[in-house]
Design a protein around this motif. Structure first.
Motif, PDB file in Angstrom:
ATOM      1  N   GLU A   1       0.494  -1.124   0.288  1.00 37.26           N
ATOM      2  CA  GLU A   1      -0.149  -0.185  -0.048  1.00 37.26           C
ATOM      3  C   GLU A   1       1.160   1.226  -0.025  1.00 37.26           C
ATOM      4  OE1 GLU A   1      -3.969   1.612   1.624  1.00 37.26           O
ATOM      5  OE2 GLU A   1      -2.923  -0.040   2.985  1.00 37.26           O
ATOM      6  N   ALA A   2       2.229   1.395   0.442  1.00 36.01           N
ATOM      7  CA  ALA A   2       2.953   2.701   0.401  1.00 36.01           C
ATOM      8  C   ALA A   2       3.484   2.242  -0.794  1.00 36.01           C
ATOM      9  CB  ALA A   2       3.785   2.428   2.115  1.00 36.01           C
ATOM     10  N   GLY A   3       3.811   1.771  -1.842  1.00 40.63           N
ATOM     11  CA  GLY A   3       3.784   1.427  -3.168  1.00 40.63           C
ATOM     12  C   GLY A   3       5.183   1.015  -3.127  1.00 40.63           C
ATOM     13  N   ASP A   4       6.313   0.634  -2.397  1.00 41.64           N
ATOM     14  CA  ASP A   4       7.348  -0.127  -2.167  1.00 41.64           C
ATOM     15  C   ASP A   4       6.933  -1.660  -2.614  1.00 41.64           C
ATOM     16  OD1 ASP A   4       8.244   1.928  -0.932  1.00 41.64           O
ATOM     17  OD2 ASP A   4       7.681   0.786   0.898  1.00 41.64           O
ATOM     18  N   VAL A   5       7.843  -2.344  -3.983  1.00 37.90           N
ATOM     19  CA  VAL A   5       7.867  -3.227  -4.905  1.00 37.90           C
ATOM     20  C   VAL A   5       8.221  -3.945  -3.287  1.00 37.90           C
ATOM     21  CG1 VAL A   5       9.069  -5.263  -5.828  1.00 37.90           C
ATOM     22  CG2 VAL A   5       8.115  -2.085  -6.963  1.00 37.90           C
ATOM     23  N   ILE A   6       6.826  -5.345  -4.039  1.00 39.50           N
ATOM     24  CA  ILE A   6       7.701  -6.238  -2.541  1.00 39.50           C
ATOM     25  C   ILE A   6       8.534  -7.717  -4.133  1.00 39.50           C
ATOM     26  CG2 ILE A   6       6.420  -8.478  -2.391  1.00 39.50           C
ATOM     27  CD1 ILE A   6       3.713  -6.770  -1.037  1.00 39.50           C
ATOM     28  N   THR A   7       8.097  -7.694  -4.979  1.00 43.94           N
ATOM     29  CA  THR A   7       8.592  -8.850  -6.316  1.00 43.94           C
ATOM     30  C   THR A   7       7.619  -8.651  -7.192  1.00 43.94           C
ATOM     31  OG1 THR A   7       8.715 -11.339  -6.399  1.00 43.94           O
ATOM     32  CG2 THR A   7       6.147 -10.576  -5.589  1.00 43.94           C
ATOM     33  N   ASP A   8       9.068  -8.836  -8.817  1.00 37.29           N
ATOM     34  CA  ASP A   8       8.377  -8.900  -9.601  1.00 37.29           C
ATOM     35  C   ASP A   8       7.387 -10.353 -10.242  1.00 37.29           C
ATOM     36  OD1 ASP A   8       9.371  -5.897  -9.559  1.00 37.29           O
ATOM     37  OD2 ASP A   8      11.566  -6.959 -10.492  1.00 37.29           O
ATOM     38  N   GLU A   9       7.933 -11.054  -9.322  1.00 44.64           N
ATOM     39  CA  GLU A   9       7.476 -12.610  -9.972  1.00 44.64           C
ATOM     40  C   GLU A   9       5.655 -12.423  -9.367  1.00 44.64           C
ATOM     41  OE1 GLU A   9       9.817 -15.397  -8.155  1.00 44.64           O
ATOM     42  OE2 GLU A   9      10.914 -14.816  -8.552  1.00 44.64           O
ATOM     43  N   VAL A  10       5.126 -12.111 -10.550  1.00 46.04           N
ATOM     44  CA  VAL A  10       3.623 -11.965 -11.448  1.00 46.04           C
ATOM     45  C   VAL A  10       2.803 -12.778 -12.099  1.00 46.04           C
ATOM     46  CG1 VAL A  10       1.603 -10.367 -11.338  1.00 46.04           C
ATOM     47  CG2 VAL A  10       4.480  -9.570 -11.096  1.00 46.04           C
ATOM     48  N   ASP A  11       2.557 -14.026 -10.923  1.00 52.96           N
ATOM     49  CA  ASP A  11       1.255 -15.032 -11.517  1.00 52.96           C
ATOM     50  C   ASP A  11      -0.536 -14.701 -11.738  1.00 52.96           C
ATOM     51  OD1 ASP A  11       0.698 -16.004  -8.847  1.00 52.96           O
ATOM     52  OD2 ASP A  11       1.939 -17.019  -8.694  1.00 52.96           O
ATOM     53  N   GLY A  12      -0.831 -15.889 -11.831  1.00 47.85           N
ATOM     54  CA  GLY A  12      -2.079 -15.240 -11.855  1.00 47.85           C
ATOM     55  C   GLY A  12      -3.530 -15.154 -10.359  1.00 47.85           C
ATOM     56  N   ARG A  13      -2.620 -15.482  -9.421  1.00 52.02           N
ATOM     57  CA  ARG A  13      -2.973 -15.488  -7.773  1.00 52.02           C
ATOM     58  C   ARG A  13      -3.341 -14.367  -8.045  1.00 52.02           C
ATOM     59  NH1 ARG A  13       1.376 -17.939  -3.651  1.00 52.02           N
ATOM     60  NH2 ARG A  13       2.572 -16.860  -5.829  1.00 52.02           N
ATOM     61  N   TYR A  14      -2.796 -13.088  -8.885  1.00 55.00           N
ATOM     62  CA  TYR A  14      -2.895 -11.626  -8.483  1.00 55.00           C
ATOM     63  C   TYR A  14      -3.925 -10.926  -9.553  1.00 55.00           C
ATOM     64  CZ  TYR A  14       1.234 -13.278  -5.776  1.00 55.00           C
ATOM     65  OH  TYR A  14       1.831 -13.765  -4.862  1.00 55.00           O
ATOM     66  N   ALA A  15      -4.374 -11.697  -9.991  1.00 57.20           N
ATOM     67  CA  ALA A  15      -5.129 -10.909 -11.431  1.00 57.20           C
ATOM     68  C   ALA A  15      -6.243 -10.337 -11.070  1.00 57.20           C
ATOM     69  CB  ALA A  15      -5.697 -12.546 -12.141  1.00 57.20           C
ATOM     70  N   ASN A  16      -7.171 -10.294  -9.433  1.00 57.18           N
ATOM     71  CA  ASN A  16      -8.016  -9.414  -9.016  1.00 57.18           C
ATOM     72  C   ASN A  16      -7.239  -8.451  -8.739  1.00 57.18           C
ATOM     73  OD1 ASN A  16      -9.768 -10.987  -9.330  1.00 57.18           O
ATOM     74  ND2 ASN A  16      -9.695 -12.466  -7.382  1.00 57.18           N
TER      75      ASN A  16
END
Length: 218
Positions: free
Chosen positions: A84-99
């Motif tokens: 929420e603060a805008g800090d990057v967690i990871t660049d590994e993105v998959d379908g779990r985060y589509a929403n």
């Protein structure tokens, strides 16, 4: 060491945790470096805070507090999960985060809360939003799932979104053959037809119909 108890993990799987702990068959609880294990866990992308505790004679307890994914942030071809603060967690993105809402352009990750908050006031519209584009670091454009662009004003986004929902409920606006809806002016809503719809309207009106003017977003 006979038992490793894990708690708090959602995004990280058990194998990743055990790998970071560097526990092998025959590892001794007495000789196990808890501080080193804690440091390795805290270096993992999803970990906000890690606790490593020894319970003699044979149990190791791991408690994790993970970072919470808030939105997806795209700049160029790179997409990241940010908090929420805008800090990057990871660049590994998959379908779990589509929403998660996709915010686009530099600086969008730091201002994601304002557009996310505005969209929460119109739950009827939120599932239809594919992405939000920060324009000139001043205002937002929405891209809907059917390809329609909605140009929002710099101020009073919530009022503009409520008006958009009202127009859609009354006239089915968002189901029409249109390309863009410009809501940047408080006293005027401009609708731009798709090229095919504009051409059809032109034929039907004998060349008198207009599809609306294009222009550069500001």
């Amino acid at each position: 060491m006979e038992a490793v108890k894990l708690s708090g993990q959602r995004e990280i799987n058990e194998f990743q945790i055990l790998e970071a702990l560097e526990i092998y068959d025959g590892s001794s609880l007495i000789l196990f470096d808890a501080d080193g294990a804690r440091e390795r866990l805290n270096e993992m992308a999803w970990v906000k805070n890690a606790s490593v505790m020894k319970f003699y004679p044979n149990t190791l307890q791991i408690r994790l507090e993970e970072k919470i994914p808030y939105v997806l942030w795209q700049r160029g071809d790179l997409v990241s999960i940010v908090n929420e603060a805008g800090d990057v967690i990871t660049d590994e993105v998959d379908g779990r985060y589509a929403n998660l809402l996709l915010v686009v352009n530099h600086g969008a990750q730091r201002r994601a809360a304002e557009i996310n908050g505005a969209l929460q006031t119109v739950p009827e519209l939120r599932p239809r939003v594919r992405a939000a584009f920060l324009i000139s670091d001043r205002r937002w454009d929405l891209k809907l799932e059917n390809g329609i662009s909605v140009r929002l004003p710099e101020e009073n986004m919530e009022a503009a979104l409520a008006e958009l929902v009202r127009m859609d409920e009354e006239s089915g606006l968002l189901a029409r053959d249109i390309k863009a809806i410009d809501m940047r002016l408080a006293d005027r809503v401009t609708v731009r037809l798709t090229d095919d719809a504009a051409e059809q309207r032109k034929v039907m009106t004998g060349g008198r119909g207009r599809s609306g003017n294009g222009g550069q977003d500001t």
